[in-house]
Design an enzyme around this catalytic site. Sequence first.
Site, short mmCIF file in Angstrom:
data_model
loop_
_atom_site.label_atom_id
_atom_site.label_comp_id
_atom_site.label_asym_id
_atom_site.label_seq_id
_atom_site.Cartn_x
_atom_site.Cartn_y
_atom_site.Cartn_z
N ARG A 27 0.82 -1.21 0.00
CA ARG A 27 0.00 0.00 0.00
C ARG A 27 0.85 1.26 0.00
NH1 ARG A 27 -5.39 -0.97 1.92
NH2 ARG A 27 -5.48 1.16 2.63
N HIS A 503 2.04 20.78 -32.25
CA HIS A 503 1.54 21.99 -31.58
C HIS A 503 2.38 22.35 -30.35
CE1 HIS A 503 -1.86 22.06 -34.25
NE2 HIS A 503 -2.15 20.80 -33.94
#
Length: 607
Positions: A27, A503
Amino acid sequence: MCGIVGYCGPKKATGILLDGLKRLEYRGYDSAGIVVQKDGGLDGVKRTGKINDLRAIVPEAMTGNCGIGHTRWATHGGVTDLNAHPHFDSANRIAVVHNGIIENYTQLKAHLNAEGVVFRSETDSEVLPHLIAMYYEGDLEKAVRSALRRVKGTYGIAVIHADEPMRIVGARNGSPLVVGVGENEMLIASDVTAMIAHTKQVVYMEDGEIVSITPDGFTMTDIEDKKVNKQVDEITWDLGSIEKEGFACFMEKEIFEQPETIAQTLSGRIDAEYATGKLGGLNMSSRELLGVKRVKIVAAGTSWHAGLIGAHLIESIARIPANAEFSSELRYRNCVVESDTLYFAVTQSGETADTLYAMRELKRKGARVLGICNVVGSTIARESDGGAYTHAGPEIAVASTKAFTSQIAVFYTFALLMARMRDMSISSGFRYVKALQSVPEKVRETLTRRDEIQRIAKKYCHARDFLFLGRGLMYPVALEGALKLKEISYIHAEGYSAGEIKHGPIALINEETPSIFLVPADELREKVLSNMKEIKARNGPIIAFCTEGDEEVASIADEVVTIPRIDELFYPFLATVPLQLFAYFCALELGRDVDQPRNLAKSVTVE
Ligand code: F6R
């Protein structure tokens, strides 16, 4: 994030607590501690570092049959021994481990300070033992209840008192807690993985519940002290699922499990006769499904990437407008909820705070929210209006792999179901089903590219930056590939739509910045080839993932990994798996902690 384990019974608690904490390591944590009841008092140790570091300082003499343990992931206060849990009251008679955040701790601390309490840590959690001590009059459960009435925030807690041998009191509000029912022994934990070695009988706690456990059983009450009747559930997976079983680490094991886990997700969910999806857990009639005019998906991280793929599929094949949004954004914006929109909360853990609160906000506004969760009995699974479990089995590595492919497998069945109720013909349905059913085998074949991917990873893993580029369904796959690489190898990587590089990002291209292109044989292949040429013209190294036999891609790219041919809608499965391997081998080569990367937690239960 933080983990809790507690044990009371005939066995020695110390070893059980340390082993339980070891199972919670995945975890994510930075410090740990345990405490047991011993000789009428409490005996505890805590420190920063790993569970093995903690194990090394636990004295032989520290025995007892009842105790609690904790793994901490710092929020309030730095990573220090003193800030690690358990926390104690001033007399060292009460010990508390806490997951979550006490929001009004500043006020509570000021009040306790005024009463003469001296704090030993900088944590919010330490207010709990002092508050409980203030209310303690010989009944720990009662004192915990009274203390919690003053607390604002989220918590999953386990508490013991030196004067109440063989009793643990637990309480939950916003942070998961599960009770394990054994034979003459009981456990409590934030996650069933910590107790599966001892029992498969579990009771999931709800927010607002308080439990008192002794070796003989448990009593569950609400904050008003009303008894709550609970059902005992049985865990369906076993210890083997949370062990490495010969693999170097959990991430590698979970990557290689995917042929089985995807098959598991699809199992029973395809109606071969009508060529449609079968998802009984949605709790919706065909009439209700037909009334859906829009689909919105909320999720975080990798689950959001699965949501992007889900939205793309739903819109393109079921012709229902669909989009995916970060749960962390949706929860704080005043979103419009319409009655004919169907919402999905996608989450492996089922506990991600942002996704949980986004779901609650949507439900508060009257939305129907379905969950796509992996962890059975998790909060989102229980609070959603229905949904589908992914059935990928426990995912232990912090970086999500098999949960992702199972999440998209659910979306493939849902999109089919919705499409077949609208304008997908039965013959197209059959083709779709055939392709979907072939996915596990094709993933297995893709995994055989392992050595080639490892070779490329070794060659390029010292690059400072990577671009991951794809279009259409390959765009979310590019985002996922970049996320995998950055989280476990710490190499900077950006996922972009290949059509967008001109872009701006093309300015980054030079001989040292590799671009990973996802260019399978789909409708956008030609367009992506042009984007590859733009990079090539600027001397950027290219690693391409393309369909086997694609000579044109091979002639442009510096390195090629081929994936098996499949119906073009299904390439997300086959393109994701090699990217997971690429990230894994880069991390391995760089000597990273693959399963527990720095700063990350498996289940992000705080904001
Ligand atoms: C990345 C990863 C995270 C999670 C995210 C959401 O590998 O694991 O990005 O996907 O924290 O978690 P869940 O799916 O549990 O809601």
